[in-house]
Design an enzyme around this catalytic site. Structure first.
Site, PDB file in Angstrom:
ATOM      1  CG  HIS A 262      -2.078   0.922   1.089  1.00  0.00           C
ATOM      2  ND1 HIS A 262      -2.015   2.267   1.359  1.00  0.00           N
ATOM      3  CD2 HIS A 262      -3.339   0.679   0.654  1.00  0.00           C
ATOM      4  CE1 HIS A 262      -3.195   2.808   1.102  1.00  0.00           C
ATOM      5  NE2 HIS A 262      -4.013   1.872   0.671  1.00  0.00           N
ATOM      6  CG  ASP A 314      -8.461  -4.478  -3.174  1.00  0.00           C
ATOM      7  OD1 ASP A 314      -9.685  -4.335  -3.105  1.00  0.00           O
ATOM      8  OD2 ASP A 314      -7.699  -3.625  -3.661  1.00  0.00           O
TER       9      ASP A 314
HETATM   10  C1  SDX Z   1      -6.369  -0.062  -3.000  1.00  0.00           C
HETATM   11  O1  SDX Z   1      -4.535   4.345  -2.032  1.00  0.00           O
HETATM   12  C2  SDX Z   1      -5.533   3.805  -1.464  1.00  0.00           C
HETATM   13  O2  SDX Z   1      -5.971   4.233  -0.412  1.00  0.00           O
HETATM   14  C3  SDX Z   1      -6.148   2.642  -2.191  1.00  0.00           C
HETATM   15  C4  SDX Z   1      -7.124   1.758  -1.406  1.00  0.00           C
HETATM   16  C5  SDX Z   1      -8.443   2.478  -1.156  1.00  0.00           C
HETATM   17  O3  SDX Z   1      -9.151   2.092  -0.211  1.00  0.00           O
HETATM   18  O4  SDX Z   1      -8.786   3.375  -1.934  1.00  0.00           O
HETATM   19  O5  SDX Z   1      -6.572   1.340  -0.163  1.00  0.00           O
HETATM   20  C6  SDX Z   1      -7.517   0.496  -2.233  1.00  0.00           C
HETATM   21  O6  SDX Z   1      -6.147   0.327  -4.139  1.00  0.00           O
HETATM   22  C7  SDX Z   1      -5.465  -1.085  -2.348  1.00  0.00           C
HETATM   23  C8  SDX Z   1      -4.265  -1.477  -3.193  1.00  0.00           C
HETATM   24  C9  SDX Z   1      -4.675  -2.572  -4.213  1.00  0.00           C
HETATM   25  N1  SDX Z   1      -3.578  -2.914  -5.123  1.00  0.00           N
HETATM   26  C10 SDX Z   1      -2.911  -4.079  -5.034  1.00  0.00           C
HETATM   27  O7  SDX Z   1      -3.126  -4.899  -4.137  1.00  0.00           O
HETATM   28  C11 SDX Z   1      -1.919  -4.319  -6.120  1.00  0.00           C
HETATM   29  C12 SDX Z   1      -0.630  -4.856  -5.534  1.00  0.00           C
HETATM   30  N2  SDX Z   1       0.020  -3.794  -4.781  1.00  0.00           N
HETATM   31  C13 SDX Z   1       1.060  -3.043  -5.341  1.00  0.00           C
HETATM   32  O8  SDX Z   1       1.158  -2.978  -6.721  1.00  0.00           O
HETATM   33  C14 SDX Z   1       1.450  -1.778  -4.592  1.00  0.00           C
HETATM   34  O9  SDX Z   1       1.711  -2.139  -3.273  1.00  0.00           O
HETATM   35  C15 SDX Z   1       0.518  -0.553  -4.642  1.00  0.00           C
HETATM   36  C16 SDX Z   1       0.111  -0.205  -6.055  1.00  0.00           C
HETATM   37  C17 SDX Z   1      -0.733  -0.801  -3.812  1.00  0.00           C
HETATM   38  C18 SDX Z   1       1.298   0.638  -4.039  1.00  0.00           C
HETATM   39  O10 SDX Z   1       2.272   1.028  -4.945  1.00  0.00           O
HETATM   40  P1  SDX Z   1       3.461   2.039  -4.606  1.00  0.00           P
HETATM   41  O11 SDX Z   1       3.180   2.819  -3.405  1.00  0.00           O
HETATM   42  O12 SDX Z   1       3.737   2.780  -5.879  1.00  0.00           O
HETATM   43  O13 SDX Z   1       4.653   1.057  -4.278  1.00  0.00           O
HETATM   44  P2  SDX Z   1       5.612   0.292  -5.276  1.00  0.00           P
HETATM   45  O14 SDX Z   1       4.835  -0.485  -6.277  1.00  0.00           O
HETATM   46  O15 SDX Z   1       6.603   1.267  -5.836  1.00  0.00           O
HETATM   47  O16 SDX Z   1       6.336  -0.730  -4.325  1.00  0.00           O
HETATM   48  C19 SDX Z   1       7.281  -0.299  -3.353  1.00  0.00           C
HETATM   49  C20 SDX Z   1       8.138  -1.485  -3.028  1.00  0.00           C
HETATM   50  C21 SDX Z   1       8.780  -2.096  -4.251  1.00  0.00           C
HETATM   51  O17 SDX Z   1       9.966  -2.681  -3.825  1.00  0.00           O
HETATM   52  P3  SDX Z   1      11.369  -1.938  -4.057  1.00  0.00           P
HETATM   53  O18 SDX Z   1      11.430  -1.609  -5.550  1.00  0.00           O
HETATM   54  O19 SDX Z   1      11.392  -0.741  -3.206  1.00  0.00           O
HETATM   55  O20 SDX Z   1      12.393  -3.001  -3.683  1.00  0.00           O
HETATM   56  O21 SDX Z   1       7.359  -2.540  -2.446  1.00  0.00           O
HETATM   57  C22 SDX Z   1       7.299  -3.654  -3.330  1.00  0.00           C
HETATM   58  C23 SDX Z   1       7.821  -3.168  -4.663  1.00  0.00           C
HETATM   59  O22 SDX Z   1       8.453  -4.187  -5.314  1.00  0.00           O
HETATM   60  N3  SDX Z   1       5.895  -4.032  -3.441  1.00  0.00           N
HETATM   61  C24 SDX Z   1       5.459  -5.204  -3.902  1.00  0.00           C
HETATM   62  C25 SDX Z   1       4.079  -5.157  -3.792  1.00  0.00           C
HETATM   63  N4  SDX Z   1       3.720  -3.972  -3.284  1.00  0.00           N
HETATM   64  C26 SDX Z   1       4.816  -3.280  -3.078  1.00  0.00           C
HETATM   65  N5  SDX Z   1       6.106  -6.267  -4.381  1.00  0.00           N
HETATM   66  C27 SDX Z   1       5.331  -7.303  -4.760  1.00  0.00           C
HETATM   67  N6  SDX Z   1       3.984  -7.329  -4.661  1.00  0.00           N
HETATM   68  C28 SDX Z   1       3.344  -6.271  -4.170  1.00  0.00           C
HETATM   69  N7  SDX Z   1       2.025  -6.286  -4.066  1.00  0.00           N
END
Ligand code: SDX
Length: 377
Positions: A262, A314
């Site tokens: 998140h 989710d």
């Molecule tokens: C919702 O914003 C809100 O409030 C949204 C929400 C709401 O109520 O409105 O809470 C609802 O959208 C929940 C999120 C649903 N999405 C997912 O579950 C998709 C999977 N999650 C990720 O893609 C990610 O965590 C996000 C999109 C939710 C957040 O993305 P960010 O903040 O841009 O973070 P990032 O993708 O740049 O990740 C940061 C780090 C990375 O590692 P490093 O490059 O620093 O080594 O964390 C890792 C990422 O690789 N990481 C993940 C991951 N989430 C973060 N690695 C693998 N799987 C994941 N799910």
């Protein structure tokens, strides 16, 4: 911000004031107008939360009766919108149908141009009341069934299940849906809400803002993740496959496990704590806790990684809905049915304290290039 500094994805950038919602990301806390999400989920119905988000205070008994009446009176899908849903080509994506139908609501609003405070409140109630009818009508048309009319005896959550299945839900299923709607109703400046605020800030109308928000919610990095979660669980199939499946997927550094991570929470999303209980409870009621147990095992593995990741809203909603017998393609529409009130609350707040949202960009191209005539390019 100094020239040359770009806040990619607006991460940690504070873009406006708000009174609606507060998230304390490092502590996993969430409040709607100061009330903890745990208290709201335990003690309130979705109708109470709708009042809270639109009026800024919890309703007393008379106010709750009043908003419940308003929501029931606003039910009844206009024929024009029903036709839009029915005419969607076979195989259309449910979020595309919802987005199109939400836009069509403007065409059937008796006063689409009324953006007075009363007009905005009326539009918000109308959209909250009609979103379950849109999602359920689409769900039933896909199955070759006609939509059923809303049941005036039932509250918002129970009526939604009634609209989907054509029969009154049991008390457990109705309460589970009610809690899910409360938990998903609002979440400060998430991507879809910010989209709604950008549109609202041009002083465009609420239908346009909400239609744009639905488009943002659809994406797999946002509300689309809940459908991704159940697809993941079904693909893994059996508990014994979890570890090898994750090991294989995480060889790709771009892999994102749906339902984890998140932008704001750096610990467990408090909504996931509540939904986890409902996932287990629903599994027990339905006689299979397999999907809950697999979800729990994935959670344990992910939090003990070198870089821990925690479930977001989710993750456990997916197994809960699946065990309620709901098909994956409507999980993101269910999110929209809940979140529509949050979007409307933010549209009202934005337009009450408005400033056009128009950020700047760091341009990296050339300027003043000579323009060659067309046959010399
Ligand atoms: C919702 O914003 C809100 O409030 C949204 C929400 C709401 O109520 O409105 O809470 C609802 O959208 C929940 C999120 C649903 N999405 C997912 O579950 C998709 C999977 N999650 C990720 O893609 C990610 O965590 C996000 C999109 C939710 C957040 O993305 P960010 O903040 O841009 O973070 P990032 O993708 O740049 O990740 C940061 C780090 C990375 O590692 P490093 O490059 O620093 O080594 O964390 C890792 C990422 O690789 N990481 C993940 C991951 N989430 C973060 N690695 C693998 N799987 C994941 N799910």
């Amino acid at each position: 911000m100094a020239e040359g500094m770009v806040a990619k994805g607006l991460q940690d950038v504070v873009v406006d004031d708000t009174w609606i919602c507060k998230i304390i990301g490092d502590q996993g806390k969430l409040y709607y107008y100061g009330y903890s999400i745990h208290d709201l989920a335990e003690h309130c119905t979705y109708e109470e939360v709708v009042f809270l988000l639109l009026k800024g205070k919890l309703p007393n008994r008379a106010e709750l009766d009043q908003i419940t009446r308003e929501l029931k009176e606003a039910r009844g899908l206009p024929y024009g919108v029903r036709d839009v849903i029915k005419s969607a080509p076979k195989g259309s994506i449910p979020m595309d149908v919802l987005r199109t139908a939400a836009s069509a609501l403007a065409l059937t609003d008796p006063k689409p141009g009324d953006d007075s405070p009363e007009g905005r409140y009326r539009k918000a109630i109308r959209m909250v009341a009609l979103f379950p009818e849109i999602v359920a009508a689409d769900y039933r048309f896909r199955r070759g069934e006609e939509p059923v009319a809303s049941n005036p005896k039932l509250n918002h959550a129970a009526n939604f299940l009634y609209l989907l299945h054509g029969k009154e839900p049991g008390a457990d299923a109705a309460r589970t849906m009610d809690v899910a709607l409360v938990l998903h109703a609002e979440h400060d400046f998430n991507a879809s809400t910010f989209t709604a605020r950008v549109i609202a800030a041009t002083m465009s109308d609420m239908y346009s803002a909400v239609t744009g928000a639905i488009g943002a919610l659809k994406g797999p990095l946002h509300g689309g993740a809940n459908e991704g979660v159940i697809k993941t669980l079904l693909e893994i199939g059996e508990p014994a496959n979890i570890k090898p499946w994750l090991a294989e997927k995480f060889k790709d550094k771009n892999f994102r496990l749906m339902g984890f991570g998140h932008r704001v929470y750096k610990t467990l999303d408090p909504r996931a704590i509540v939904l986890k209980k409902y996932s287990e409870k629903t599994g027990r009621e339905r006689g299979t806790t397999k999907w809950f147990e697999m979800s729990n095992e994935i959670e344990q593995i992910m939090k003990t990684r070198e870089k821990p990741l925690y479930p977001n809203v989710d993750f456990y909603s997916a197994s809960t809905y699946f065990m309620m017998g709901l098909p994956p393609e409507i999980y993101t529409p269910i999110f929209a049915v809940a979140r529509v009130v949050g979007w409307c609350a933010h549209v009202i707040e934005q337009q009450t304290h408005n400033k056009l949202i128009r950020p700047a960009a760091d341009y990296h191209g050339e300027i003043d290039k000579p323009l060659p005539p067309i046959d010399k390019r």
